[in-house]
Design an enzyme around this catalytic site. Structure first.
Site, PDB file in Angstrom:
ATOM      1  N   ASP A 241       0.791  -1.282   0.108  1.00  0.00           N
ATOM      2  CA  ASP A 241       0.263   0.161  -0.166  1.00  0.00           C
ATOM      3  C   ASP A 241       0.644   1.362  -0.016  1.00  0.00           C
ATOM      4  OD1 ASP A 241      -1.872  -2.054   1.192  1.00  0.00           O
ATOM      5  OD2 ASP A 241      -3.166  -0.410   0.701  1.00  0.00           O
ATOM      6  N   ASN A 251       1.616  -2.824   4.283  1.00  0.00           N
ATOM      7  CA  ASN A 251       0.623  -3.648   3.549  1.00  0.00           C
ATOM      8  C   ASN A 251      -0.244  -4.634   4.644  1.00  0.00           C
ATOM      9  OD1 ASN A 251      -0.156  -4.806   0.836  1.00  0.00           O
ATOM     10  ND2 ASN A 251       0.546  -6.723   1.809  1.00  0.00           N
ATOM     11  N   LYS A 252      -1.204  -5.059   4.108  1.00  0.00           N
ATOM     12  CA  LYS A 252      -2.377  -5.804   4.730  1.00  0.00           C
ATOM     13  C   LYS A 252      -1.786  -6.317   6.157  1.00  0.00           C
ATOM     14  CE  LYS A 252      -5.735  -5.408   4.371  1.00  0.00           C
ATOM     15  NZ  LYS A 252      -6.522  -4.203   5.008  1.00  0.00           N
TER      16      LYS A 252
HETATM   17  O1  MRU Z   1      -7.871  -3.013   2.864  1.00  0.00           O
HETATM   18  P1  MRU Z   1      -7.385  -3.448   1.577  1.00  0.00           P
HETATM   19  O2  MRU Z   1      -8.070  -4.674   0.984  1.00  0.00           O
HETATM   20  O3  MRU Z   1      -7.633  -2.087   0.626  1.00  0.00           O
HETATM   21  O4  MRU Z   1      -5.793  -3.781   1.341  1.00  0.00           O
HETATM   22  C1  MRU Z   1      -5.466  -4.242   0.389  1.00  0.00           C
HETATM   23  C2  MRU Z   1      -3.865  -4.766   0.509  1.00  0.00           C
HETATM   24  O5  MRU Z   1      -3.303  -4.467   1.402  1.00  0.00           O
HETATM   25  C3  MRU Z   1      -3.155  -5.172  -0.858  1.00  0.00           C
HETATM   26  O6  MRU Z   1      -2.271  -5.979  -0.362  1.00  0.00           O
HETATM   27  C4  MRU Z   1      -2.447  -3.770  -1.254  1.00  0.00           C
HETATM   28  O7  MRU Z   1      -3.281  -2.804  -1.432  1.00  0.00           O
HETATM   29  C5  MRU Z   1      -1.901  -4.276  -2.874  1.00  0.00           C
HETATM   30  S1  MRU Z   1      -3.133  -4.537  -3.885  1.00  0.00           S
HETATM   31  C6  MRU Z   1      -2.626  -4.737  -5.395  1.00  0.00           C
END
Ligand code: MRU
Length: 351
Positions: A241, A251-252
Protein backbone atom coordinates in the site's frame (compact mmCIF):
# COMPACT_ATOMS: atom_id res chain seq x y z
CA UNK A 1 0.49 -19.59 -23.63
CA UNK A 2 -2.71 -20.19 -21.65
CA UNK A 3 -5.67 -17.87 -22.22
CA UNK A 4 -6.87 -16.34 -18.96
CA UNK A 5 -10.19 -14.69 -18.13
CA UNK A 6 -10.28 -10.90 -18.29
CA UNK A 7 -11.54 -9.84 -14.84
CA UNK A 8 -12.18 -6.09 -14.52
CA UNK A 9 -13.39 -4.46 -11.30
CA UNK A 10 -14.75 -1.24 -12.87
CA UNK A 11 -16.29 -0.08 -16.14
CA UNK A 12 -16.93 3.34 -17.59
CA UNK A 13 -19.84 3.89 -19.97
CA UNK A 14 -20.51 7.39 -21.30
CA UNK A 15 -19.02 9.11 -18.24
CA UNK A 16 -20.88 6.69 -15.95
CA UNK A 17 -18.75 4.71 -13.52
CA UNK A 18 -19.79 1.21 -12.45
CA UNK A 19 -17.87 -0.80 -9.88
CA UNK A 20 -18.07 -4.46 -8.94
CA UNK A 21 -19.27 -4.49 -5.33
CA UNK A 22 -16.49 -6.31 -3.44
CA UNK A 23 -18.59 -6.46 -0.27
CA UNK A 24 -20.91 -8.89 -2.05
CA UNK A 25 -18.28 -11.20 -3.57
CA UNK A 26 -18.03 -14.18 -3.88
CA UNK A 27 -21.78 -14.70 -3.39
CA UNK A 28 -23.07 -12.12 -5.83
CA UNK A 29 -21.63 -10.20 -8.78
CA UNK A 30 -23.32 -6.86 -8.31
CA UNK A 31 -22.37 -3.76 -10.32
CA UNK A 32 -23.04 -0.45 -8.58
CA UNK A 33 -23.14 2.91 -10.32
CA UNK A 34 -21.30 5.72 -8.51
CA UNK A 35 -23.14 8.90 -9.50
CA UNK A 36 -21.31 11.56 -7.51
CA UNK A 37 -17.91 12.18 -5.95
CA UNK A 38 -19.45 11.56 -2.52
CA UNK A 39 -20.73 8.18 -3.76
CA UNK A 40 -17.16 7.42 -4.82
CA UNK A 41 -15.77 8.52 -1.44
CA UNK A 42 -18.29 6.32 0.41
CA UNK A 43 -17.48 3.32 -1.82
CA UNK A 44 -13.77 3.66 -1.01
CA UNK A 45 -14.42 4.12 2.74
CA UNK A 46 -16.80 1.15 2.98
CA UNK A 47 -14.45 -0.96 0.83
CA UNK A 48 -16.97 -1.58 -1.93
CA UNK A 49 -13.76 -1.06 -3.90
CA UNK A 50 -10.39 -1.66 -2.29
CA UNK A 51 -6.74 -2.43 -3.05
CA UNK A 52 -4.17 0.37 -3.33
CA UNK A 53 -4.01 0.75 -7.15
CA UNK A 54 -7.78 0.42 -7.55
CA UNK A 55 -8.68 3.06 -4.96
CA UNK A 56 -6.30 5.44 -6.78
CA UNK A 57 -8.02 4.74 -10.11
CA UNK A 58 -11.54 5.03 -8.71
CA UNK A 59 -10.66 8.26 -6.87
CA UNK A 60 -9.33 9.69 -10.16
CA UNK A 61 -12.69 8.96 -11.80
CA UNK A 62 -14.37 10.36 -8.67
CA UNK A 63 -12.52 13.63 -9.17
CA UNK A 64 -13.67 13.82 -12.81
CA UNK A 65 -17.23 12.97 -11.77
CA UNK A 66 -17.14 15.72 -9.12
CA UNK A 67 -15.97 18.37 -11.60
CA UNK A 68 -18.71 17.24 -14.01
CA UNK A 69 -21.30 17.65 -11.21
CA UNK A 70 -20.28 21.29 -10.71
CA UNK A 71 -19.67 22.13 -14.35
CA UNK A 72 -21.91 25.24 -14.17
CA UNK A 73 -20.77 26.36 -10.73
CA UNK A 74 -19.09 29.79 -10.59
CA UNK A 75 -16.70 28.58 -7.90
CA UNK A 76 -15.42 25.53 -9.73
CA UNK A 77 -11.86 26.08 -8.51
CA UNK A 78 -13.05 26.18 -4.89
CA UNK A 79 -15.23 23.11 -5.48
CA UNK A 80 -12.27 21.22 -6.94
CA UNK A 81 -10.46 21.54 -3.59
CA UNK A 82 -13.50 20.23 -1.79
CA UNK A 83 -13.77 17.23 -4.12
CA UNK A 84 -10.04 16.56 -3.74
CA UNK A 85 -10.18 16.73 0.08
CA UNK A 86 -13.29 14.56 0.36
CA UNK A 87 -11.75 11.82 -1.77
CA UNK A 88 -8.39 12.14 -0.03
CA UNK A 89 -9.92 11.66 3.42
CA UNK A 90 -11.35 8.24 2.68
CA UNK A 91 -8.48 5.90 3.57
CA UNK A 92 -5.10 7.00 4.95
CA UNK A 93 -2.53 4.30 4.17
CA UNK A 94 -2.41 3.55 0.43
CA UNK A 95 -0.33 6.26 -1.22
CA UNK A 96 -1.74 5.49 -4.69
CA UNK A 97 -4.87 7.36 -3.61
CA UNK A 98 -2.97 10.61 -2.99
CA UNK A 99 -0.76 10.08 -6.03
CA UNK A 100 -3.76 9.74 -8.35
CA UNK A 101 -5.63 12.67 -6.79
CA UNK A 102 -2.59 14.97 -7.02
CA UNK A 103 -2.25 14.05 -10.67
CA UNK A 104 -5.94 14.88 -11.29
CA UNK A 105 -5.78 18.19 -9.40
CA UNK A 106 -2.65 19.22 -11.34
CA UNK A 107 -4.32 18.35 -14.62
CA UNK A 108 -7.37 20.38 -13.60
CA UNK A 109 -5.24 23.43 -12.69
CA UNK A 110 -3.40 23.19 -16.00
CA UNK A 111 -6.65 23.07 -17.97
CA UNK A 112 -8.05 26.06 -16.06
CA UNK A 113 -4.85 28.04 -16.66
CA UNK A 114 -5.13 27.30 -20.35
CA UNK A 115 -8.69 28.72 -20.29
CA UNK A 116 -10.18 25.51 -21.62
CA UNK A 117 -13.97 25.38 -21.87
CA UNK A 118 -15.79 23.67 -19.05
CA UNK A 119 -16.90 20.82 -21.37
CA UNK A 120 -13.34 20.26 -22.48
CA UNK A 121 -12.10 20.25 -18.86
CA UNK A 122 -14.51 17.44 -17.99
CA UNK A 123 -13.59 15.48 -21.11
CA UNK A 124 -9.87 15.83 -20.44
CA UNK A 125 -10.25 14.82 -16.79
CA UNK A 126 -12.05 11.61 -17.71
CA UNK A 127 -9.30 10.95 -20.24
CA UNK A 128 -6.65 11.45 -17.55
CA UNK A 129 -8.43 9.00 -15.24
CA UNK A 130 -8.59 6.50 -18.11
CA UNK A 131 -4.86 6.98 -18.66
CA UNK A 132 -4.19 6.23 -14.98
CA UNK A 133 -6.25 3.05 -15.33
CA UNK A 134 -4.51 1.95 -18.52
CA UNK A 135 -1.03 2.73 -17.20
CA UNK A 136 -1.81 0.61 -14.15
CA UNK A 137 -2.82 -2.30 -16.38
CA UNK A 138 0.40 -2.08 -18.38
CA UNK A 139 2.43 -1.76 -15.16
CA UNK A 140 0.76 -4.89 -13.80
CA UNK A 141 1.64 -6.88 -16.93
CA UNK A 142 5.26 -5.74 -16.67
CA UNK A 143 5.37 -6.65 -12.97
CA UNK A 144 4.02 -10.07 -13.94
CA UNK A 145 6.84 -10.50 -16.46
CA UNK A 146 9.63 -9.42 -14.11
CA UNK A 147 8.16 -11.40 -11.22
CA UNK A 148 7.41 -14.71 -12.85
CA UNK A 149 11.06 -15.38 -13.74
CA UNK A 150 11.80 -15.42 -10.01
CA UNK A 151 9.54 -18.43 -9.53
CA UNK A 152 10.83 -21.96 -10.15
CA UNK A 153 9.04 -24.18 -12.72
CA UNK A 154 7.15 -25.89 -9.92
CA UNK A 155 6.29 -23.49 -7.17
CA UNK A 156 4.10 -23.38 -4.11
CA UNK A 157 3.39 -19.73 -3.45
CA UNK A 158 1.89 -18.18 -0.35
CA UNK A 159 -0.01 -14.93 -0.77
CA UNK A 160 -1.87 -12.61 1.56
CA UNK A 161 -4.91 -10.37 1.09
CA UNK A 162 -6.09 -9.76 -2.48
CA UNK A 163 -3.63 -8.27 -4.93
CA UNK A 164 -5.24 -9.46 -8.13
CA UNK A 165 -7.51 -8.05 -10.82
CA UNK A 166 -9.96 -6.88 -8.15
CA UNK A 167 -7.35 -4.75 -6.37
CA UNK A 168 -6.08 -3.10 -9.55
CA UNK A 169 -7.18 -2.19 -13.05
CA UNK A 170 -7.52 -5.85 -13.94
CA UNK A 171 -4.43 -8.10 -13.77
CA UNK A 172 -2.86 -7.69 -10.38
CA UNK A 173 0.48 -7.10 -8.70
CA UNK A 174 1.48 -10.06 -6.49
CA UNK A 175 -1.37 -12.16 -7.86
CA UNK A 176 -0.47 -10.79 -11.30
CA UNK A 177 2.93 -12.48 -10.92
CA UNK A 178 1.13 -15.75 -10.14
CA UNK A 179 -1.16 -15.21 -13.17
CA UNK A 180 1.79 -14.55 -15.48
CA UNK A 181 3.66 -17.63 -14.24
CA UNK A 182 0.58 -19.81 -14.69
CA UNK A 183 -0.08 -18.34 -18.12
CA UNK A 184 3.46 -19.24 -19.16
CA UNK A 185 2.94 -22.85 -18.21
CA UNK A 186 4.56 -22.94 -14.77
CA UNK A 187 3.24 -25.49 -12.32
CA UNK A 188 1.92 -23.13 -9.68
CA UNK A 189 0.03 -23.91 -6.49
CA UNK A 190 -1.22 -21.05 -4.33
CA UNK A 191 -1.78 -21.05 -0.59
CA UNK A 192 -4.26 -18.27 0.06
CA UNK A 193 -4.25 -16.64 3.50
CA UNK A 194 -7.91 -16.01 4.34
CA UNK A 195 -6.90 -12.55 5.66
CA UNK A 196 -9.12 -11.74 8.59
CA UNK A 197 -11.21 -9.69 9.15
CA UNK A 198 -12.36 -8.56 5.69
CA UNK A 199 -11.39 -11.96 4.17
CA UNK A 200 -9.81 -10.56 1.01
CA UNK A 201 -8.05 -13.92 0.60
CA UNK A 202 -10.90 -16.38 0.98
CA UNK A 203 -13.56 -14.19 -0.62
CA UNK A 204 -11.68 -12.37 -3.39
CA UNK A 205 -8.36 -14.09 -4.19
CA UNK A 206 -10.05 -17.50 -4.18
CA UNK A 207 -12.83 -16.11 -6.42
CA UNK A 208 -10.24 -14.95 -8.94
CA UNK A 209 -8.12 -18.12 -8.84
CA UNK A 210 -11.18 -20.32 -9.26
CA UNK A 211 -12.14 -18.51 -12.45
CA UNK A 212 -8.63 -18.80 -13.84
CA UNK A 213 -8.32 -22.49 -13.01
CA UNK A 214 -5.18 -21.83 -10.93
CA UNK A 215 -4.95 -24.51 -8.20
CA UNK A 216 -5.13 -23.19 -4.64
CA UNK A 217 -6.11 -23.90 -1.07
CA UNK A 218 -7.33 -21.37 1.46
CA UNK A 219 -5.59 -21.47 4.84
CA UNK A 220 -6.37 -19.64 8.06
CA UNK A 221 -3.73 -16.96 8.58
CA UNK A 222 -2.02 -18.80 11.43
CA UNK A 223 -1.26 -21.88 9.27
CA UNK A 224 1.51 -20.15 7.29
CA UNK A 225 4.38 -20.72 9.77
CA UNK A 226 3.79 -24.44 10.11
CA UNK A 227 3.55 -24.91 6.34
CA UNK A 228 6.90 -23.13 6.00
CA UNK A 229 8.41 -25.35 8.68
CA UNK A 230 7.24 -28.44 6.77
CA UNK A 231 8.93 -27.16 3.59
CA UNK A 232 5.65 -26.65 1.76
CA UNK A 233 6.15 -23.01 0.68
CA UNK A 234 8.70 -22.04 -1.98
CA UNK A 235 8.02 -18.30 -2.10
CA UNK A 236 5.86 -15.63 -0.47
CA UNK A 237 4.47 -12.86 -2.70
CA UNK A 238 2.51 -9.91 -1.35
CA UNK A 239 1.46 -6.46 -2.57
CA UNK A 240 1.99 -3.06 -0.98
CA UNK A 241 0.00 0.00 0.00
CA UNK A 242 3.01 2.24 0.46
CA UNK A 243 6.77 1.80 0.16
CA UNK A 244 9.10 4.32 1.79
CA UNK A 245 12.44 5.51 0.35
CA UNK A 246 14.34 3.07 2.54
CA UNK A 247 12.14 0.20 1.31
CA UNK A 248 9.87 -0.39 4.29
CA UNK A 249 6.51 -1.71 3.12
CA UNK A 250 3.04 -0.96 4.47
CA UNK A 251 0.65 -3.74 3.55
CA UNK A 252 -2.32 -5.68 4.88
CA UNK A 253 -2.07 -6.62 8.54
CA UNK A 254 -0.32 -9.98 8.82
CA UNK A 255 2.30 -9.21 6.16
CA UNK A 256 4.98 -8.41 8.75
CA UNK A 257 4.40 -11.74 10.51
CA UNK A 258 4.79 -13.57 7.19
CA UNK A 259 8.05 -11.76 6.48
CA UNK A 260 9.52 -12.80 9.84
CA UNK A 261 8.42 -16.38 9.28
CA UNK A 262 9.86 -16.41 5.75
CA UNK A 263 13.18 -15.08 7.04
CA UNK A 264 13.29 -17.73 9.76
CA UNK A 265 12.69 -20.48 7.19
CA UNK A 266 14.93 -19.06 4.44
CA UNK A 267 12.08 -18.58 2.01
CA UNK A 268 12.19 -15.70 -0.51
CA UNK A 269 9.79 -12.91 0.38
CA UNK A 270 8.74 -10.76 -2.61
CA UNK A 271 6.76 -7.52 -2.69
CA UNK A 272 5.11 -6.66 -6.04
CA UNK A 273 3.93 -3.08 -6.59
CA UNK A 274 3.86 -0.36 -9.26
CA UNK A 275 6.18 2.63 -8.81
CA UNK A 276 3.09 4.72 -7.93
CA UNK A 277 3.13 2.87 -4.57
CA UNK A 278 6.45 4.46 -3.55
CA UNK A 279 6.20 7.46 -1.24
CA UNK A 280 9.36 9.43 -1.97
CA UNK A 281 8.49 11.90 0.82
CA UNK A 282 8.69 9.31 3.56
CA UNK A 283 11.84 7.65 4.83
CA UNK A 284 10.74 5.28 7.55
CA UNK A 285 7.93 2.77 7.69
CA UNK A 286 7.14 3.89 11.25
CA UNK A 287 5.93 7.21 9.82
CA UNK A 288 3.22 5.66 7.64
CA UNK A 289 -0.30 6.35 8.94
CA UNK A 290 -1.88 3.01 9.74
CA UNK A 291 -5.62 2.87 9.21
CA UNK A 292 -7.64 1.69 12.20
CA UNK A 293 -11.02 0.35 11.10
CA UNK A 294 -14.26 -0.31 12.96
CA UNK A 295 -14.05 -2.81 15.83
CA UNK A 296 -17.19 -4.49 14.53
CA UNK A 297 -15.24 -5.91 11.57
CA UNK A 298 -13.19 -8.00 14.03
CA UNK A 299 -16.08 -8.96 16.27
CA UNK A 300 -17.98 -10.35 13.30
CA UNK A 301 -17.26 -12.92 10.65
CA UNK A 302 -19.54 -11.96 7.79
CA UNK A 303 -22.95 -11.32 9.33
CA UNK A 304 -22.23 -13.53 12.35
CA UNK A 305 -21.03 -12.05 15.65
CA UNK A 306 -18.12 -14.10 17.01
CA UNK A 307 -17.29 -12.21 20.22
CA UNK A 308 -19.22 -11.67 23.45
CA UNK A 309 -21.15 -8.39 23.58
CA UNK A 310 -19.16 -5.70 25.38
CA UNK A 311 -15.78 -6.93 24.05
CA UNK A 312 -13.41 -4.37 22.62
CA UNK A 313 -11.34 -5.14 19.52
CA UNK A 314 -8.32 -3.56 17.84
CA UNK A 315 -8.62 -3.47 14.09
CA UNK A 316 -5.29 -2.32 12.66
CA UNK A 317 -5.74 -2.63 8.93
CA UNK A 318 -2.06 -2.56 7.89
CA UNK A 319 1.41 -3.27 9.25
CA UNK A 320 4.97 -2.41 8.28
CA UNK A 321 7.49 -4.89 6.94
CA UNK A 322 11.05 -3.61 7.25
CA UNK A 323 13.21 -3.57 4.11
CA UNK A 324 15.59 -6.07 5.77
CA UNK A 325 12.93 -8.81 5.54
CA UNK A 326 12.29 -8.36 1.81
CA UNK A 327 14.18 -10.35 -0.84
CA UNK A 328 13.12 -8.14 -3.75
CA UNK A 329 10.59 -5.50 -4.73
CA UNK A 330 9.11 -6.22 -8.15
CA UNK A 331 8.04 -3.12 -10.07
CA UNK A 332 7.03 -2.45 -13.67
CA UNK A 333 10.51 -1.03 -14.25
CA UNK A 334 12.40 -4.00 -12.89
CA UNK A 335 13.54 -5.53 -9.62
CA UNK A 336 15.04 -3.87 -6.58
CA UNK A 337 17.22 -6.23 -4.55
CA UNK A 338 19.52 -5.60 -1.55
CA UNK A 339 16.97 -2.98 -0.63
CA UNK A 340 18.22 0.27 0.89
CA UNK A 341 17.64 3.99 0.47
CA UNK A 342 20.65 4.27 -1.85
CA UNK A 343 19.43 1.41 -4.05
CA UNK A 344 15.93 2.87 -4.30
CA UNK A 345 17.16 6.39 -5.14
CA UNK A 346 19.50 4.94 -7.76
CA UNK A 347 16.65 2.86 -9.21
CA UNK A 348 14.41 5.92 -9.56
CA UNK A 349 17.16 8.10 -11.04
CA UNK A 350 17.94 5.48 -13.64
CA UNK A 351 14.29 4.96 -14.61
O1 MRU B 1 -7.71 -2.99 2.86
P1 MRU B 1 -7.42 -3.35 1.43
O2 MRU B 1 -8.16 -4.55 0.96
O3 MRU B 1 -7.59 -2.15 0.52
O4 MRU B 1 -5.88 -3.71 1.44
C1 MRU B 1 -5.29 -4.19 0.28
C2 MRU B 1 -3.89 -4.61 0.47
O5 MRU B 1 -3.33 -4.52 1.54
C3 MRU B 1 -3.16 -5.08 -0.75
O6 MRU B 1 -2.20 -6.03 -0.42
C4 MRU B 1 -2.45 -3.87 -1.39
O7 MRU B 1 -3.33 -2.81 -1.53
C5 MRU B 1 -1.89 -4.20 -2.70
S1 MRU B 1 -3.19 -4.46 -3.91
C6 MRU B 1 -2.47 -4.71 -5.40
Amino acid sequence: MKKLKDIRPIKLEEYRLYVLNQLKLPHKEEWVELNSYTDVAEAIKRMVVRGAPLIGIVAAYGFAIGIKQFISDENLRYKSKDIYETLKNTRPTAVNLFWALDRMLNKFSLLVEKNESRESIVKELFKEAERIELEDYHANREIGGYGEVLLPKRCRVLTHCNTGALATSGWGTALGVVRSAFQNGKDIFVYVDETRPYLQGSRLTAWELLQEGIPYKIIVDSTAGFLMKRGEIDAVIVGADRITIRGDVANKIGTYTLSVLAKEHNIPFYVAAPTSTFDMDLERGDDVVIEIRDEEEVKKCGECTVAPGGSRALNLSFDITPAENITAIITEKGLITDISKERILKFFNKN
